[in-house]
Design a protein around this motif. Structure first.
Motif, PDB file in Angstrom:
ATOM      1  N   VAL A  33     -89.619 -83.548   1.864  1.00  0.00           N
ATOM      2  CA  VAL A  33     -90.558 -82.024   2.964  1.00  0.00           C
ATOM      3  C   VAL A  33     -90.179 -81.011   2.030  1.00  0.00           C
ATOM      4  CG1 VAL A  33     -89.942 -80.471   4.666  1.00  0.00           C
ATOM      5  CG2 VAL A  33     -90.031 -82.707   5.174  1.00  0.00           C
ATOM      6  N   GLN A  34     -90.694 -80.252   1.422  1.00  0.00           N
ATOM      7  CA  GLN A  34     -90.056 -79.002   0.099  1.00  0.00           C
ATOM      8  C   GLN A  34     -90.617 -78.028   1.545  1.00  0.00           C
ATOM      9  OE1 GLN A  34     -90.857 -79.862  -3.354  1.00  0.00           O
ATOM     10  NE2 GLN A  34     -91.567 -77.107  -4.000  1.00  0.00           N
ATOM     11  N   VAL A  35     -89.596 -76.535   1.519  1.00  0.00           N
ATOM     12  CA  VAL A  35     -89.930 -75.455   2.168  1.00  0.00           C
ATOM     13  C   VAL A  35     -89.648 -74.253   1.570  1.00  0.00           C
ATOM     14  CG1 VAL A  35     -89.233 -76.185   4.450  1.00  0.00           C
ATOM     15  CG2 VAL A  35     -87.506 -75.404   2.517  1.00  0.00           C
ATOM     16  N   GLN A  36     -90.593 -72.935   1.171  1.00  0.00           N
ATOM     17  CA  GLN A  36     -89.964 -72.488   0.418  1.00  0.00           C
ATOM     18  C   GLN A  36     -88.835 -70.886   0.701  1.00  0.00           C
ATOM     19  OE1 GLN A  36     -92.312 -70.926  -2.435  1.00  0.00           O
ATOM     20  NE2 GLN A  36     -91.617 -69.563  -3.126  1.00  0.00           N
ATOM     21  N   LEU A  37     -87.503 -71.390   0.264  1.00  0.00           N
ATOM     22  CA  LEU A  37     -86.653 -70.281   0.370  1.00  0.00           C
ATOM     23  C   LEU A  37     -87.085 -68.623   1.314  1.00  0.00           C
ATOM     24  CD1 LEU A  37     -83.667 -72.093  -1.524  1.00  0.00           C
ATOM     25  CD2 LEU A  37     -84.858 -72.618   0.871  1.00  0.00           C
ATOM     26  N   TRP A  38     -86.366 -68.243   1.807  1.00  0.00           N
ATOM     27  CA  TRP A  38     -86.824 -67.354   2.419  1.00  0.00           C
ATOM     28  C   TRP A  38     -85.554 -66.225   2.314  1.00  0.00           C
ATOM     29  CZ3 TRP A  38     -84.629 -71.019   4.964  1.00  0.00           C
ATOM     30  CH2 TRP A  38     -83.841 -71.714   6.187  1.00  0.00           C
ATOM     31  N   ASP A  39     -86.124 -64.501   1.976  1.00  0.00           N
ATOM     32  CA  ASP A  39     -84.852 -63.657   1.231  1.00  0.00           C
ATOM     33  C   ASP A  39     -83.551 -63.877   2.182  1.00  0.00           C
ATOM     34  OD1 ASP A  39     -86.556 -62.967  -0.213  1.00  0.00           O
ATOM     35  OD2 ASP A  39     -87.248 -61.175   0.915  1.00  0.00           O
ATOM     36  N   TYR A  74     -86.008 -75.686   9.472  1.00  0.00           N
ATOM     37  CA  TYR A  74     -84.353 -74.974   9.279  1.00  0.00           C
ATOM     38  C   TYR A  74     -84.462 -74.075   9.851  1.00  0.00           C
ATOM     39  CZ  TYR A  74     -85.577 -78.223   4.753  1.00  0.00           C
ATOM     40  OH  TYR A  74     -85.510 -79.088   3.749  1.00  0.00           O
ATOM     41  N   TYR A  75     -83.068 -73.719  10.259  1.00  0.00           N
ATOM     42  CA  TYR A  75     -82.593 -72.823  11.170  1.00  0.00           C
ATOM     43  C   TYR A  75     -80.902 -72.168  10.955  1.00  0.00           C
ATOM     44  CZ  TYR A  75     -79.164 -75.675  13.314  1.00  0.00           C
ATOM     45  OH  TYR A  75     -77.981 -77.411  13.465  1.00  0.00           O
ATOM     46  N   GLU A  76     -81.016 -70.357  11.363  1.00  0.00           N
ATOM     47  CA  GLU A  76     -80.154 -69.984  10.139  1.00  0.00           C
ATOM     48  C   GLU A  76     -79.726 -69.515  11.678  1.00  0.00           C
ATOM     49  OE1 GLU A  76     -79.672 -66.494   6.920  1.00  0.00           O
ATOM     50  OE2 GLU A  76     -81.666 -66.965   7.967  1.00  0.00           O
ATOM     51  N   ASN A  77     -77.747 -69.417  11.158  1.00  0.00           N
ATOM     52  CA  ASN A  77     -76.972 -68.857  12.199  1.00  0.00           C
ATOM     53  C   ASN A  77     -75.842 -67.762  11.728  1.00  0.00           C
ATOM     54  OD1 ASN A  77     -77.259 -71.575  13.981  1.00  0.00           O
ATOM     55  ND2 ASN A  77     -75.508 -72.055  12.927  1.00  0.00           N
ATOM     56  N   GLY A  78     -75.639 -66.971  12.507  1.00  0.00           N
ATOM     57  CA  GLY A  78     -74.299 -65.721  11.883  1.00  0.00           C
ATOM     58  C   GLY A  78     -75.583 -64.660  11.776  1.00  0.00           C
ATOM     59  N   LEU A  79     -76.693 -64.105  12.234  1.00  0.00           N
ATOM     60  CA  LEU A  79     -78.040 -63.186  11.584  1.00  0.00           C
ATOM     61  C   LEU A  79     -77.639 -62.188  12.840  1.00  0.00           C
ATOM     62  CD1 LEU A  79     -80.809 -65.515  11.140  1.00  0.00           C
ATOM     63  CD2 LEU A  79     -79.165 -64.502   9.473  1.00  0.00           C
ATOM     64  N   VAL A  80     -77.278 -60.862  12.511  1.00  0.00           N
ATOM     65  CA  VAL A  80     -77.154 -59.972  12.673  1.00  0.00           C
ATOM     66  C   VAL A  80     -78.715 -58.464  12.742  1.00  0.00           C
ATOM     67  CG1 VAL A  80     -75.732 -57.442  13.552  1.00  0.00           C
ATOM     68  CG2 VAL A  80     -74.417 -59.779  13.117  1.00  0.00           C
ATOM     69  N   THR A  81     -78.726 -57.972  13.602  1.00  0.00           N
ATOM     70  CA  THR A  81     -80.211 -57.009  13.142  1.00  0.00           C
ATOM     71  C   THR A  81     -79.637 -55.642  13.768  1.00  0.00           C
ATOM     72  OG1 THR A  81     -81.513 -59.273  13.308  1.00  0.00           O
ATOM     73  CG2 THR A  81     -82.239 -56.470  13.466  1.00  0.00           C
ATOM     74  N   ASP A  82     -79.780 -54.632  13.402  1.00  0.00           N
ATOM     75  CA  ASP A  82     -79.398 -53.569  14.678  1.00  0.00           C
ATOM     76  C   ASP A  82     -80.691 -53.046  14.252  1.00  0.00           C
ATOM     77  OD1 ASP A  82     -76.725 -53.116  13.805  1.00  0.00           O
ATOM     78  OD2 ASP A  82     -77.165 -52.610  12.075  1.00  0.00           O
ATOM     79  N   PRO A 113     -85.570 -72.057  -8.312  1.00  0.00           N
ATOM     80  CA  PRO A 113     -84.954 -71.314  -7.477  1.00  0.00           C
ATOM     81  C   PRO A 113     -84.775 -71.153  -6.246  1.00  0.00           C
ATOM     82  CG  PRO A 113     -84.552 -71.059 -10.196  1.00  0.00           C
ATOM     83  CD  PRO A 113     -85.782 -71.838  -9.409  1.00  0.00           C
ATOM     84  N   GLU A 114     -86.553 -71.025  -5.617  1.00  0.00           N
ATOM     85  CA  GLU A 114     -87.177 -70.811  -4.509  1.00  0.00           C
ATOM     86  C   GLU A 114     -87.426 -71.867  -3.746  1.00  0.00           C
ATOM     87  OE1 GLU A 114     -88.196 -70.110  -7.941  1.00  0.00           O
ATOM     88  OE2 GLU A 114     -87.178 -68.026  -8.202  1.00  0.00           O
TER      89      GLU A 114
END
Length: 276
Positions: A238-244, A191-199, A166-167
Motif C-alpha cells: 500500500v502506498q499513500v500520500q502523506l498529509w501536511d 492510517y490514523y493520527e492521535n493528539g490533534l488539537v483544533t481551535d 519524501p511525500e
C-alpha cells in the motif's frame, strides 16, 4: 445535500434499525485456545467538528481504548477496543469546515446506511465490527454493543516500510490471515493520527478547543482475496500520500479484513517507526 437529511444527535438511543448477522455467536463458538488469540473489536466513529455532540462521542471512544484509566463500571469485562474516527464532510456548510473531514468518509458512512438498512446519516454514530450501530454519545449502549460484538483471531502479518519520495509512504504486508476465506474479502489498511488539537472559531462549537484522536487520514484497500486457507501466506503493498504535518510518532496503522457486507472479520494494529 440539504441539512434536513442529516441529524446531529444530542443523546439517547438510536431509533434506527440494526442488522443481525449469522456469525453473531462466532466468539462463543471458539475453543479456549482460540479465545486467547482473539483480536480487538473495531469501533468506527463517524464524527464532525461541525456537530455539537461529536466531541462527547469522541471522548467516549477514546475512553474505551484506555480501560486501565477508566472506571470498573465501564471497562469491566470489556474486550480490547480499537477506534477509527472518520470525520465526515456534510456539516462543513454550517459555519465550520472540519480540517479532517473527507467526502470519502461520508461515502463510507452511506455504505453502512445501506448495509445496515438504516434511515439516514447522522453524527455522532458508532459502527461496531461493521455489524451494529448506535448513537456515539450513548455510553451504556456503546459499551453493551462492544461487549456483545463477535471477535476473531487477528491476522499475523509483518510490515516493512519505504519512502519512495519524501511525500509518500509505502508499506508492504506479508503473512497469514489466520482464517479460512471462501467468499471474497478486502484487506483494508487505515492510517490514523492521535493528539490533534483544533481551535474552533466558527460554527456550533465556536470558541472550543477540540482534541481529536484516532483520526483517519488515509485508508486504502491493500488486496482482495478469496478461497484462502488459514495458513496460506499473502503479500500486499500500500502506498499513500502523506498529509501536511505528518508525524510518525502520532500515527498508527490498522489492518482489517472486511467482507462484502462490510462486516469486520479480523483486526491487527501496527506502530509506525518514528524513524520512517
Amino acid at each position: 445535500m440539504a441539512a434536513r437529511f442529516f441529524t446531529c444527535f444530542s443523546g439517547g438511543r438510536s431509533r434506527l434499525r440494526r442488522s443481525s448477522s449469522p456469525d453473531a455467536n462466532a466468539t462463543a463458538d471458539l475453543t479456549a485456545e482460540e479465545q486467547r488469540r482473539l483480536g480487538p473489536v473495531l469501533l468506527e466513529l463517524f464524527s464532525s467538528q461541525g456537530c455539537a455532540t461529536s466531541p462527547d462521542a469522541e471522548a467516549i471512544a477514546t475512553r474505551l481504548t484506555r480501560p486501565d484509566k477508566d472506571s470498573e463500571s465501564v471497562s469491566g469485562n470489556l474486550p480490547p477496543v480499537v477506534v477509527l474516527a472518520f470525520h465526515v464532510d456534510y456539516w462543513d456548510y454550517n459555519g465550520w469546515k472540519d480540517p479532517f473531514g473527507s467526502s470519502a468518509w461520508s461515502v463510507r458512512q452511506k455504505a453502512y446506511v445501506e448495509a445496515l438498512r438504516l434511515d439516514t446519516l447522522f453524527t455522532p454514530q458508532v459502527v461496531i465490527g461493521g455489524r451494529t450501530e448506535c448513537v456515539g454519545t450513548d455510553l451504556d449502549k456503546v459499551v453493551e454493543t462492544v461487549r456483545s460484538a463477535p471477535r476473531f483471531t487477528s491476522p499475523a502479518m509483518q510490515v516493512t516500510f519505504q519512502r519512495p519520495t519524501p511525500e509518500t509512504l509505502q508499506a508492504t504486508f506479508t503473512g497469514k490471515l489466520n482464517m479460512k476465506i471462501e467468499a471474497s474479502v478486502d484487506i483494508m489498511v487505515a492510517y490514523y493520527e492521535n493528539g490533534l488539537v483544533t481551535d474552533i472559531t466558527n460554527g456550533v462549537n465556536n470558541g472550543r478547543v477540540l482534541p481529536n484522536d484516532h483520526v483517519v487520514r488515509r485508508m486504502e484497500k491493500a488486496i482482495s482475496v478469496s478461497d484462502l486457507a488459514p495458513k496460506k501466506a499473502i503479500s500486499a503493498t500500500v502506498q499513500v500520500q502523506l498529509w501536511d504535518g505528518f508525524n510518525p510518532a502520532k500515527t498508527g496503522i490498522l489492518l482489517f479484513v472486511q467482507n462484502s457486507a462490510l462486516q469486520v472479520l479480523g483486526v491487527q494494529q501496527f506502530k509506525l517507526p518514528e524513524t520512517v
